[in-house]
Design a protein around this motif. Structure first.
Motif, PDB file in Angstrom:
ATOM      1  N   GLY A 111       0.824  -0.962   0.235  1.00 40.10           N
ATOM      2  CA  GLY A 111       0.284   0.200  -0.238  1.00 40.10           C
ATOM      3  C   GLY A 111       0.919   1.073  -0.101  1.00 40.10           C
ATOM      4  N   ALA A 112       2.287   1.415   0.441  1.00 42.24           N
ATOM      5  CA  ALA A 112       2.798   2.693   1.130  1.00 42.24           C
ATOM      6  C   ALA A 112       3.516   2.757  -0.753  1.00 42.24           C
ATOM      7  CB  ALA A 112       3.535   2.892   2.446  1.00 42.24           C
ATOM      8  N   GLY A 113       3.850   1.283  -1.137  1.00 39.11           N
ATOM      9  CA  GLY A 113       4.444   1.189  -2.270  1.00 39.11           C
ATOM     10  C   GLY A 113       3.443   2.038  -3.524  1.00 39.11           C
ATOM     11  N   ALA A 114       2.591   1.161  -3.603  1.00 38.73           N
ATOM     12  CA  ALA A 114       1.781   1.676  -4.234  1.00 38.73           C
ATOM     13  C   ALA A 114       1.263   3.889  -4.262  1.00 38.73           C
ATOM     14  CB  ALA A 114      -0.321   1.613  -4.028  1.00 38.73           C
ATOM     15  N   ALA A 115       1.126   4.103  -3.159  1.00 34.47           N
ATOM     16  CA  ALA A 115       0.755   5.712  -2.967  1.00 34.47           C
ATOM     17  C   ALA A 115       2.564   6.369  -3.150  1.00 34.47           C
ATOM     18  CB  ALA A 115       0.933   6.069  -1.432  1.00 34.47           C
ATOM     19  N   GLY A 116       3.471   5.707  -3.385  1.00 34.25           N
ATOM     20  CA  GLY A 116       4.438   6.230  -3.710  1.00 34.25           C
ATOM     21  C   GLY A 116       4.734   6.320  -5.226  1.00 34.25           C
ATOM     22  N   ALA A 117       4.191   4.969  -6.084  1.00 38.43           N
ATOM     23  CA  ALA A 117       4.094   5.435  -6.738  1.00 38.43           C
ATOM     24  C   ALA A 117       3.397   6.389  -7.571  1.00 38.43           C
ATOM     25  CB  ALA A 117       4.215   4.162  -7.651  1.00 38.43           C
ATOM     26  N   LEU A 118       2.080   6.272  -7.132  1.00 37.18           N
ATOM     27  CA  LEU A 118       1.503   7.282  -7.698  1.00 37.18           C
ATOM     28  C   LEU A 118       1.912   8.997  -7.289  1.00 37.18           C
ATOM     29  CD1 LEU A 118      -2.011   5.367  -5.906  1.00 37.18           C
ATOM     30  CD2 LEU A 118      -1.131   5.507  -9.106  1.00 37.18           C
ATOM     31  N   ASN A 119       2.300   9.053  -6.136  1.00 33.77           N
ATOM     32  CA  ASN A 119       2.748  10.464  -5.996  1.00 33.77           C
ATOM     33  C   ASN A 119       3.979  10.911  -7.379  1.00 33.77           C
ATOM     34  OD1 ASN A 119       5.814  11.104  -4.619  1.00 33.77           O
ATOM     35  ND2 ASN A 119       4.005  12.719  -3.575  1.00 33.77           N
ATOM     36  N   GLN A 120       4.584   9.366  -7.944  1.00 34.49           N
ATOM     37  CA  GLN A 120       5.644   9.816  -8.940  1.00 34.49           C
ATOM     38  C   GLN A 120       4.966   9.701 -10.260  1.00 34.49           C
ATOM     39  OE1 GLN A 120       9.219   7.902  -8.734  1.00 34.49           O
ATOM     40  NE2 GLN A 120       9.084   6.950  -6.844  1.00 34.49           N
ATOM     41  N   TRP A 121       4.180   9.971  -9.877  1.00 33.48           N
ATOM     42  CA  TRP A 121       2.866   9.148 -11.517  1.00 33.48           C
ATOM     43  C   TRP A 121       2.707  11.137 -11.698  1.00 33.48           C
ATOM     44  CZ3 TRP A 121      -2.168  10.420 -11.001  1.00 33.48           C
ATOM     45  CH2 TRP A 121      -2.920  10.372 -12.049  1.00 33.48           C
ATOM     46  N   TYR A 122       1.926  11.039 -10.695  1.00 36.56           N
ATOM     47  CA  TYR A 122       1.170  12.961 -10.692  1.00 36.56           C
ATOM     48  C   TYR A 122       2.265  13.877 -10.429  1.00 36.56           C
ATOM     49  CZ  TYR A 122      -1.985  16.718  -8.971  1.00 36.56           C
ATOM     50  OH  TYR A 122      -2.144  17.498  -9.865  1.00 36.56           O
ATOM     51  N   GLU A 123       3.439  13.693  -9.781  1.00 39.03           N
ATOM     52  CA  GLU A 123       4.806  14.772 -10.227  1.00 39.03           C
ATOM     53  C   GLU A 123       5.303  14.331 -11.030  1.00 39.03           C
ATOM     54  OE1 GLU A 123       6.050  14.938  -5.530  1.00 39.03           O
ATOM     55  OE2 GLU A 123       4.557  16.695  -5.098  1.00 39.03           O
ATOM     56  N   ALA A 124       5.809  13.663 -12.005  1.00 39.06           N
ATOM     57  CA  ALA A 124       6.839  13.565 -12.310  1.00 39.06           C
ATOM     58  C   ALA A 124       7.555  14.849 -13.128  1.00 39.06           C
ATOM     59  CB  ALA A 124       6.492  12.596 -14.393  1.00 39.06           C
ATOM     60  N   ASP A 125       6.679  15.710 -13.842  1.00 38.71           N
ATOM     61  CA  ASP A 125       7.113  17.135 -14.216  1.00 38.71           C
ATOM     62  C   ASP A 125       7.988  18.123 -13.425  1.00 38.71           C
ATOM     63  OD1 ASP A 125       5.004  17.467 -12.826  1.00 38.71           O
ATOM     64  OD2 ASP A 125       4.130  18.532 -14.833  1.00 38.71           O
ATOM     65  N   ARG A 126       7.297  18.000 -12.281  1.00 36.39           N
ATOM     66  CA  ARG A 126       7.916  18.437 -11.290  1.00 36.39           C
ATOM     67  C   ARG A 126       9.337  17.917 -10.677  1.00 36.39           C
ATOM     68  NH1 ARG A 126       2.331  19.000  -9.634  1.00 36.39           N
ATOM     69  NH2 ARG A 126       1.663  21.857  -8.988  1.00 36.39           N
ATOM     70  N   ASP A 127       9.295  16.718 -10.632  1.00 31.77           N
ATOM     71  CA  ASP A 127      10.790  15.423 -10.656  1.00 31.77           C
ATOM     72  C   ASP A 127      11.572  15.748 -10.891  1.00 31.77           C
ATOM     73  OD1 ASP A 127       9.092  14.438  -8.149  1.00 31.77           O
ATOM     74  OD2 ASP A 127       8.712  12.757  -9.449  1.00 31.77           O
ATOM     75  N   ALA A 128      11.080  16.160 -12.686  1.00 30.64           N
ATOM     76  CA  ALA A 128      12.448  16.776 -13.477  1.00 30.64           C
ATOM     77  C   ALA A 128      12.770  18.032 -12.952  1.00 30.64           C
ATOM     78  CB  ALA A 128      11.649  16.914 -15.128  1.00 30.64           C
ATOM     79  N   LEU A 129      12.424  18.908 -12.802  1.00 30.42           N
ATOM     80  CA  LEU A 129      13.175  19.704 -12.059  1.00 30.42           C
ATOM     81  C   LEU A 129      13.844  19.718 -10.948  1.00 30.42           C
ATOM     82  CD1 LEU A 129       9.647  22.113 -12.958  1.00 30.42           C
ATOM     83  CD2 LEU A 129      11.653  22.371 -14.321  1.00 30.42           C
ATOM     84  N   MET A 130      13.670  19.139  -9.967  1.00 24.17           N
ATOM     85  CA  MET A 130      14.493  19.076  -9.018  1.00 24.17           C
ATOM     86  C   MET A 130      15.423  17.756  -9.261  1.00 24.17           C
ATOM     87  SD  MET A 130      11.831  19.431  -6.434  1.00 24.17           S
ATOM     88  CE  MET A 130      10.375  18.057  -5.944  1.00 24.17           C
ATOM     89  N   LYS A 131      16.749  18.486  -8.327  1.00 21.33           N
ATOM     90  CA  LYS A 131      18.055  17.891  -8.595  1.00 21.33           C
ATOM     91  C   LYS A 131      18.217  16.333  -8.204  1.00 21.33           C
ATOM     92  CE  LYS A 131      22.152  21.756  -9.258  1.00 21.33           C
ATOM     93  NZ  LYS A 131      22.675  22.217  -9.007  1.00 21.33           N
ATOM     94  N   ARG A 132      17.295  16.534  -6.616  1.00 26.26           N
ATOM     95  CA  ARG A 132      16.986  15.411  -5.417  1.00 26.26           C
ATOM     96  C   ARG A 132      16.644  13.561  -6.191  1.00 26.26           C
ATOM     97  NH1 ARG A 132      13.091  14.271  -2.126  1.00 26.26           N
ATOM     98  NH2 ARG A 132      12.326  15.560  -2.527  1.00 26.26           N
ATOM     99  N   THR A 133      15.042  14.311  -7.555  1.00 29.00           N
ATOM    100  CA  THR A 133      14.253  13.739  -8.267  1.00 29.00           C
ATOM    101  C   THR A 133      14.337  13.524  -9.294  1.00 29.00           C
ATOM    102  OG1 THR A 133      12.641  15.313  -8.235  1.00 29.00           O
ATOM    103  CG2 THR A 133      12.948  14.227  -5.681  1.00 29.00           C
ATOM    104  N   ALA A 134      15.181  14.226 -10.111  1.00 31.91           N
ATOM    105  CA  ALA A 134      15.404  14.632 -11.877  1.00 31.91           C
ATOM    106  C   ALA A 134      15.665  12.929 -12.015  1.00 31.91           C
ATOM    107  CB  ALA A 134      16.156  15.017 -12.161  1.00 31.91           C
ATOM    108  N   ARG A 135      16.574  12.494 -11.462  1.00 30.75           N
ATOM    109  CA  ARG A 135      17.151  10.741 -12.034  1.00 30.75           C
ATOM    110  C   ARG A 135      15.636   9.708 -11.074  1.00 30.75           C
ATOM    111  NH1 ARG A 135      20.156   9.650 -15.459  1.00 30.75           N
ATOM    112  NH2 ARG A 135      21.188   7.780 -14.821  1.00 30.75           N
ATOM    113  N   ARG A 136      14.838  10.017 -10.935  1.00 31.21           N
ATOM    114  CA  ARG A 136      13.786   8.616 -10.903  1.00 31.21           C
ATOM    115  C   ARG A 136      13.126   8.292 -12.427  1.00 31.21           C
ATOM    116  NH1 ARG A 136       9.976  11.389  -5.918  1.00 31.21           N
ATOM    117  NH2 ARG A 136      10.825  11.154  -4.119  1.00 31.21           N
ATOM    118  N   PRO A 137      12.610   6.625 -12.693  1.00 30.14           N
ATOM    119  CA  PRO A 137      12.212   6.699 -13.753  1.00 30.14           C
ATOM    120  C   PRO A 137      11.519   7.064 -14.499  1.00 30.14           C
ATOM    121  CG  PRO A 137      11.917   5.025 -11.558  1.00 30.14           C
ATOM    122  CD  PRO A 137      12.156   6.103 -11.226  1.00 30.14           C
ATOM    123  N   LEU A 138      10.425   7.981 -13.935  1.00 31.42           N
ATOM    124  CA  LEU A 138       9.342   8.742 -15.190  1.00 31.42           C
ATOM    125  C   LEU A 138      10.608  10.017 -15.604  1.00 31.42           C
ATOM    126  CD1 LEU A 138       6.279   8.626 -13.240  1.00 31.42           C
ATOM    127  CD2 LEU A 138       6.853   7.489 -15.718  1.00 31.42           C
TER     128      LEU A 138
END
Length: 311
Positions: A68-95
Protein backbone atom coordinates in the motif's frame (compact mmCIF):
# COMPACT_ATOMS: atom_id res chain seq x y z
CA UNK A 1 8.47 38.21 0.99
CA UNK A 2 10.31 35.03 0.11
CA UNK A 3 7.14 33.81 -1.58
CA UNK A 4 8.32 35.58 -4.71
CA UNK A 5 10.86 32.78 -5.06
CA UNK A 6 8.09 30.38 -6.00
CA UNK A 7 8.21 30.02 -9.74
CA UNK A 8 5.55 28.85 -12.11
CA UNK A 9 5.81 25.47 -13.66
CA UNK A 10 4.48 26.35 -17.06
CA UNK A 11 7.93 26.11 -18.67
CA UNK A 12 8.63 22.54 -17.72
CA UNK A 13 11.29 20.66 -19.68
CA UNK A 14 10.04 17.95 -21.95
CA UNK A 15 10.58 14.52 -20.45
CA UNK A 16 13.12 12.41 -22.37
CA UNK A 17 12.19 9.57 -24.67
CA UNK A 18 11.05 6.48 -22.82
CA UNK A 19 13.45 3.59 -22.37
CA UNK A 20 12.39 0.05 -21.49
CA UNK A 21 11.61 -0.16 -17.77
CA UNK A 22 12.79 -3.09 -15.68
CA UNK A 23 12.02 -4.34 -12.17
CA UNK A 24 14.44 -1.87 -10.61
CA UNK A 25 12.47 1.02 -12.03
CA UNK A 26 9.23 -0.41 -10.65
CA UNK A 27 10.93 -0.85 -7.27
CA UNK A 28 12.17 2.75 -7.39
CA UNK A 29 8.58 3.91 -7.87
CA UNK A 30 7.71 2.53 -4.43
CA UNK A 31 10.29 4.77 -2.69
CA UNK A 32 12.13 1.93 -0.88
CA UNK A 33 13.92 4.22 1.58
CA UNK A 34 10.64 5.67 2.78
CA UNK A 35 9.12 2.20 2.95
CA UNK A 36 11.59 1.10 5.61
CA UNK A 37 10.22 3.45 8.26
CA UNK A 38 6.61 2.94 7.17
CA UNK A 39 6.89 -0.83 7.41
CA UNK A 40 8.71 -0.67 10.75
CA UNK A 41 6.07 1.52 12.40
CA UNK A 42 3.33 -0.73 11.02
CA UNK A 43 5.12 -3.79 12.32
CA UNK A 44 5.46 -2.20 15.76
CA UNK A 45 1.75 -1.45 15.80
CA UNK A 46 1.08 -5.09 15.04
CA UNK A 47 3.53 -6.41 17.63
CA UNK A 48 2.21 -4.36 20.54
CA UNK A 49 -1.45 -5.10 19.82
CA UNK A 50 -3.16 -7.44 22.28
CA UNK A 51 -4.25 -10.78 20.93
CA UNK A 52 -2.69 -13.18 18.49
CA UNK A 53 -2.39 -13.24 14.73
CA UNK A 54 -1.11 -16.32 12.93
CA UNK A 55 2.46 -15.68 11.68
CA UNK A 56 1.41 -16.16 8.07
CA UNK A 57 -1.40 -13.65 8.45
CA UNK A 58 0.89 -11.26 10.34
CA UNK A 59 3.39 -11.45 7.48
CA UNK A 60 0.55 -10.85 5.02
CA UNK A 61 -0.59 -7.79 6.96
CA UNK A 62 2.90 -6.28 6.86
CA UNK A 63 3.16 -7.16 3.18
CA UNK A 64 -0.09 -5.29 2.57
CA UNK A 65 1.19 -2.22 4.41
CA UNK A 66 4.35 -2.40 2.30
CA UNK A 67 2.45 -2.74 -0.97
CA UNK A 68 0.00 0.00 0.00
CA UNK A 69 2.80 2.42 0.85
CA UNK A 70 4.56 1.46 -2.37
CA UNK A 71 1.38 2.16 -4.32
CA UNK A 72 1.12 5.60 -2.75
CA UNK A 73 4.75 6.32 -3.68
CA UNK A 74 4.20 5.18 -7.27
CA UNK A 75 1.09 7.33 -7.69
CA UNK A 76 2.92 10.28 -6.13
CA UNK A 77 5.69 9.93 -8.71
CA UNK A 78 3.16 9.48 -11.53
CA UNK A 79 1.45 12.75 -10.63
CA UNK A 80 4.67 14.70 -9.97
CA UNK A 81 6.83 13.45 -12.85
CA UNK A 82 7.12 16.91 -14.42
CA UNK A 83 7.98 18.56 -11.10
CA UNK A 84 10.47 15.81 -10.29
CA UNK A 85 12.27 16.63 -13.55
CA UNK A 86 12.96 20.13 -12.21
CA UNK A 87 14.62 19.02 -8.98
CA UNK A 88 18.14 17.62 -8.69
CA UNK A 89 17.04 15.35 -5.84
CA UNK A 90 14.40 13.61 -7.96
CA UNK A 91 15.48 14.10 -11.58
CA UNK A 92 16.93 10.57 -11.81
CA UNK A 93 13.69 8.86 -10.85
CA UNK A 94 12.30 6.52 -13.54
CA UNK A 95 9.66 8.89 -14.95
CA UNK A 96 11.61 12.16 -15.26
CA UNK A 97 14.61 10.18 -16.48
CA UNK A 98 12.49 8.70 -19.27
CA UNK A 99 12.87 5.07 -18.25
CA UNK A 100 9.14 4.46 -17.99
CA UNK A 101 5.82 5.64 -19.43
CA UNK A 102 3.57 7.56 -17.03
CA UNK A 103 0.75 5.17 -17.87
CA UNK A 104 2.87 2.25 -16.63
CA UNK A 105 3.41 4.01 -13.30
CA UNK A 106 -0.30 4.79 -13.01
CA UNK A 107 -1.36 1.21 -13.70
CA UNK A 108 1.30 -0.14 -11.36
CA UNK A 109 0.30 2.19 -8.52
CA UNK A 110 -3.45 1.61 -8.85
CA UNK A 111 -3.03 -2.15 -9.20
CA UNK A 112 -0.71 -2.36 -6.21
CA UNK A 113 -3.02 -0.25 -4.08
CA UNK A 114 -6.20 -2.17 -4.91
CA UNK A 115 -4.46 -5.52 -4.41
CA UNK A 116 -3.02 -4.50 -1.03
CA UNK A 117 -6.40 -3.33 0.30
CA UNK A 118 -8.30 -6.40 -0.91
CA UNK A 119 -5.65 -8.78 0.42
CA UNK A 120 -5.62 -7.01 3.80
CA UNK A 121 -9.38 -7.31 4.06
CA UNK A 122 -9.44 -10.99 3.16
CA UNK A 123 -6.40 -11.96 5.27
CA UNK A 124 -7.15 -9.95 8.41
CA UNK A 125 -10.24 -7.72 8.63
CA UNK A 126 -11.93 -4.94 6.71
CA UNK A 127 -11.24 -2.24 9.29
CA UNK A 128 -7.51 -2.64 8.72
CA UNK A 129 -8.17 -2.68 4.97
CA UNK A 130 -10.26 0.50 5.21
CA UNK A 131 -7.55 2.35 7.15
CA UNK A 132 -4.99 1.21 4.58
CA UNK A 133 -7.20 2.51 1.76
CA UNK A 134 -7.65 5.84 3.54
CA UNK A 135 -3.88 6.16 4.03
CA UNK A 136 -3.22 5.61 0.31
CA UNK A 137 -5.93 8.05 -0.79
CA UNK A 138 -4.86 10.62 1.79
CA UNK A 139 -1.26 10.61 0.56
CA UNK A 140 -2.16 10.71 -3.13
CA UNK A 141 -5.27 12.91 -3.22
CA UNK A 142 -5.12 15.10 -0.10
CA UNK A 143 -1.34 15.57 0.17
CA UNK A 144 0.11 15.12 -3.34
CA UNK A 145 -2.67 16.55 -5.48
CA UNK A 146 -4.35 19.07 -3.18
CA UNK A 147 -2.04 20.31 -0.42
CA UNK A 148 1.51 20.05 -1.70
CA UNK A 149 1.23 22.41 -4.70
CA UNK A 150 -1.06 24.90 -2.89
CA UNK A 151 0.02 25.61 0.67
CA UNK A 152 3.08 25.80 2.86
CA UNK A 153 1.08 23.86 5.46
CA UNK A 154 1.21 20.80 3.18
CA UNK A 155 3.48 18.88 5.53
CA UNK A 156 1.54 19.83 8.66
CA UNK A 157 -1.75 18.39 7.39
CA UNK A 158 -0.22 15.86 5.02
CA UNK A 159 1.78 14.36 7.87
CA UNK A 160 -1.24 12.23 8.65
CA UNK A 161 -0.51 10.18 5.52
CA UNK A 162 2.60 8.63 7.06
CA UNK A 163 1.05 8.23 10.51
CA UNK A 164 -1.45 5.49 9.63
CA UNK A 165 0.79 2.35 9.72
CA UNK A 166 0.62 1.80 13.54
CA UNK A 167 -3.16 2.03 13.34
CA UNK A 168 -3.22 -0.46 10.47
CA UNK A 169 -0.91 -2.93 12.22
CA UNK A 170 -2.93 -2.74 15.43
CA UNK A 171 -6.28 -3.08 13.63
CA UNK A 172 -5.01 -6.10 11.68
CA UNK A 173 -4.64 -7.97 14.98
CA UNK A 174 -7.54 -6.63 17.02
CA UNK A 175 -10.12 -5.47 14.51
CA UNK A 176 -10.42 -2.17 16.39
CA UNK A 177 -8.52 1.01 17.25
CA UNK A 178 -7.40 1.92 20.79
CA UNK A 179 -5.59 4.67 22.68
CA UNK A 180 -2.02 3.42 22.14
CA UNK A 181 -2.08 3.29 18.31
CA UNK A 182 -3.80 6.68 18.30
CA UNK A 183 -0.97 8.03 20.47
CA UNK A 184 1.58 6.55 18.06
CA UNK A 185 -0.32 8.11 15.16
CA UNK A 186 -0.06 11.49 16.92
CA UNK A 187 3.67 11.01 17.48
CA UNK A 188 4.34 10.48 13.76
CA UNK A 189 1.94 13.28 12.83
CA UNK A 190 3.77 15.88 14.93
CA UNK A 191 7.19 14.43 14.08
CA UNK A 192 6.62 14.98 10.37
CA UNK A 193 6.88 18.82 10.20
CA UNK A 194 10.31 19.17 11.87
CA UNK A 195 11.56 16.13 9.95
CA UNK A 196 10.53 17.41 6.51
CA UNK A 197 11.21 21.09 7.18
CA UNK A 198 14.76 20.15 8.12
CA UNK A 199 15.03 18.42 4.74
CA UNK A 200 13.43 21.35 2.91
CA UNK A 201 15.96 23.79 4.36
CA UNK A 202 18.85 22.18 2.50
CA UNK A 203 16.92 21.44 -0.71
CA UNK A 204 15.02 24.74 -0.72
CA UNK A 205 16.11 25.71 -4.22
CA UNK A 206 14.84 22.41 -5.59
CA UNK A 207 11.37 23.17 -4.25
CA UNK A 208 11.56 26.77 -5.48
CA UNK A 209 12.56 25.69 -8.98
CA UNK A 210 9.67 23.22 -9.10
CA UNK A 211 7.13 25.75 -7.83
CA UNK A 212 6.34 23.81 -4.67
CA UNK A 213 5.42 26.16 -1.79
CA UNK A 214 7.36 24.50 0.97
CA UNK A 215 7.72 26.64 4.08
CA UNK A 216 11.34 27.80 3.50
CA UNK A 217 10.35 28.96 0.00
CA UNK A 218 7.28 30.98 0.94
CA UNK A 219 8.14 32.10 4.48
CA UNK A 220 11.94 32.08 4.47
CA UNK A 221 14.54 30.14 6.40
CA UNK A 222 14.26 32.09 9.66
CA UNK A 223 10.54 31.40 9.98
CA UNK A 224 11.08 27.75 9.08
CA UNK A 225 13.73 27.32 11.75
CA UNK A 226 11.36 28.77 14.34
CA UNK A 227 8.57 26.47 13.22
CA UNK A 228 10.88 23.46 13.54
CA UNK A 229 11.50 24.39 17.17
CA UNK A 230 7.80 24.96 17.84
CA UNK A 231 6.74 21.62 16.37
CA UNK A 232 9.57 19.85 18.16
CA UNK A 233 8.02 21.03 21.44
CA UNK A 234 4.60 19.74 20.35
CA UNK A 235 6.16 16.48 19.19
CA UNK A 236 7.85 16.12 22.57
CA UNK A 237 4.47 16.20 24.30
CA UNK A 238 3.16 13.59 21.87
CA UNK A 239 6.25 11.43 22.44
CA UNK A 240 5.76 11.42 26.20
CA UNK A 241 1.98 11.01 26.07
CA UNK A 242 2.02 7.18 25.92
CA UNK A 243 3.90 6.88 29.20
CA UNK A 244 2.05 9.78 30.86
CA UNK A 245 -1.23 8.07 29.95
CA UNK A 246 0.17 4.80 31.33
CA UNK A 247 -0.10 3.12 27.94
CA UNK A 248 3.58 2.15 28.10
CA UNK A 249 6.14 1.67 30.85
CA UNK A 250 9.56 2.96 31.90
CA UNK A 251 11.58 1.52 29.01
CA UNK A 252 9.65 3.56 26.48
CA UNK A 253 9.45 6.50 28.87
CA UNK A 254 13.22 6.72 29.35
CA UNK A 255 13.87 6.27 25.61
CA UNK A 256 11.34 8.95 24.73
CA UNK A 257 12.72 11.37 27.33
CA UNK A 258 16.36 11.02 26.30
CA UNK A 259 15.64 10.78 22.57
CA UNK A 260 13.39 13.83 22.61
CA UNK A 261 15.91 15.83 24.63
CA UNK A 262 18.54 15.15 21.95
CA UNK A 263 16.01 16.08 19.26
CA UNK A 264 15.25 19.33 21.09
CA UNK A 265 18.93 20.27 21.35
CA UNK A 266 19.34 19.70 17.62
CA UNK A 267 16.20 21.71 16.89
CA UNK A 268 17.61 24.57 18.98
CA UNK A 269 20.81 24.43 16.94
CA UNK A 270 18.74 24.59 13.75
CA UNK A 271 16.63 27.46 15.10
CA UNK A 272 19.61 29.65 16.00
CA UNK A 273 21.87 28.59 13.15
CA UNK A 274 23.61 31.22 11.09
CA UNK A 275 25.88 30.51 8.13
CA UNK A 276 29.42 29.71 9.23
CA UNK A 277 31.87 27.13 7.95
CA UNK A 278 30.36 25.72 4.71
CA UNK A 279 32.52 22.60 5.05
CA UNK A 280 30.71 21.54 8.24
CA UNK A 281 27.45 19.65 8.12
CA UNK A 282 24.59 22.05 8.68
CA UNK A 283 22.48 21.43 11.78
CA UNK A 284 19.36 20.85 9.67
CA UNK A 285 21.08 17.92 7.96
CA UNK A 286 22.07 16.48 11.32
CA UNK A 287 18.51 16.90 12.58
CA UNK A 288 17.03 15.29 9.48
CA UNK A 289 19.27 12.23 9.83
CA UNK A 290 18.70 11.95 13.57
CA UNK A 291 14.93 12.34 13.21
CA UNK A 292 14.78 9.06 11.29
CA UNK A 293 16.79 7.25 13.97
CA UNK A 294 14.61 8.89 16.62
CA UNK A 295 11.42 7.35 15.28
CA UNK A 296 13.04 3.93 14.94
CA UNK A 297 14.24 4.13 18.55
CA UNK A 298 10.90 5.19 20.00
CA UNK A 299 8.86 2.62 18.14
CA UNK A 300 11.36 -0.09 18.95
CA UNK A 301 11.15 0.93 22.60
CA UNK A 302 7.36 0.59 22.53
CA UNK A 303 7.71 -3.03 21.44
CA UNK A 304 10.42 -3.86 24.00
CA UNK A 305 8.46 -2.11 26.72
CA UNK A 306 5.17 -3.87 26.00
CA UNK A 307 6.82 -7.29 25.69
CA UNK A 308 9.09 -7.08 28.73
CA UNK A 309 6.94 -4.98 31.05
CA UNK A 310 3.31 -5.33 30.02
CA UNK A 311 1.12 -2.52 31.35
Amino acid sequence: MASAAVTGIGDRPALPAHLPADWRDLLALTKPRVLTLVVFTGLCGLLVAPGHLHPVLAFTAILCITLGAGAAGALNQWYEADRDALMKRTARRPLPDGRMHKQTALHFGVGLGVFSVLLMGVATNWLAAAILAVSILFYVVVYTIWLKPRTAQNIVIGGAAGAFPPLIGWAAVTGDVAALPIALFALIFFWTPPHFWALSLFVRMDYANAGIPMLPVVAGEVATRRQILLYTAIMGVAALAPVLLQLTGPIYGLTALVGTAIFAVMALQVSFHRESDPARMKPEKRLFKYSILYLFLLFGAVVVDRWMLPV
